[in-house]
Design a protein around this motif. Structure first.
Motif, PDB file in Angstrom:
ATOM      1  N   VAL A  39      46.714  37.800  34.189  1.00  0.00           N
ATOM      2  CA  VAL A  39      45.243  37.986  34.127  1.00  0.00           C
ATOM      3  C   VAL A  39      44.603  38.910  33.262  1.00  0.00           C
ATOM      4  N   VAL A  49      39.908  32.800  32.671  1.00  0.00           N
ATOM      5  CA  VAL A  49      40.805  32.739  33.956  1.00  0.00           C
ATOM      6  C   VAL A  49      40.025  31.844  34.802  1.00  0.00           C
ATOM      7  N   ASP A  78      34.669  35.260  35.755  1.00  0.00           N
ATOM      8  CA  ASP A  78      35.629  34.140  36.032  1.00  0.00           C
ATOM      9  C   ASP A  78      35.202  32.991  36.950  1.00  0.00           C
TER      10      ASP A  78
END
Length: 188
Positions: A39, A49, A78
């Motif tokens: 990540v 991500v 994200d």
């Protein structure tokens, strides 16, 4: 080379690393640490991500079991894809989220190896995505009481067969987390 035209980008997909999913899973801490490292690397490379979160009778939305493990930190930007089926594409917005970002290649991590991870790998591959499984960044629970092989064998077998997956115009395979490349891909 993905069959999805004009989609040269890569995304990291984190599937169901929830408290109730990985509690007691083999190598849980190692897998979670490998995912967090990926990540961080993806964010440094401006790679999206994508987080996937399962809900079911056992994983009730809002419960502690349903929550992502605290070691993983999802960024505000994200995307979070809620799902109720094994394949993360089924009845979700995953395809549209990936299309908006021009993604044709997925780097897949998470849990459970023999359920949602495997279903999502196949779902992505049949939809035209290049699909890479991170060999040391997925895990599963022990289901030997129900006749399944031990978890480490399930993980090893999944890595083995995904490494030999093939289809026209797409690539598949496995890679160790330290060897993951977030480079753009060519489209077919």
């Amino acid at each position: 080379m993905t069959t999805l035209t004009d989609r040269p980008n890569t995304a990291l997909v984190v599937i169901d690393v929830q408290n109730g999913v990985v509690a007691g899973a083999p190598r849980r801490d190692e897998v979670v640490a490998a995912i967090q490292t990926l990540v961080d690397r993806a964010r440094s490379a401006d790679v999206p991500v994508i987080w996937v979160q399962h809900s079911s009778d056992e994983l009730v939305e809002g419960s502690d079991a349903w929550e992502y493990v605290p070691e993983l930190r999802r960024g505000e930007a994200d995307p979070l894809i809620p799902k109720r089926y094994g394949d993360s594409f089924e009845a979700t917005e995953l395809e549209s989220v990936l299309a908006e970002r021009g993604v044709g290649r997925l780097i897949v991590t998470g849990a459970q190896t023999d359920a949602c991870v495997r279903s999502t790998l196949h779902g992505a591959f049949t939809r035209g995505y290049d699909t890479i499984l991170v060999a040391d960044a997925h895990t599963t629970e022990d289901l030997t009481a129900y006749g399944a092989p031990p978890p480490e064998q399930v993980i090893a077998h999944t890595n083995l067969y995904w490494d030999f997956q093939s289809a026209p115009g797409r690539t598949a395979g496995t890679v160790q987390s330290a060897e993951v490349s977030f480079d753009p891909v060519t489209t077919g």
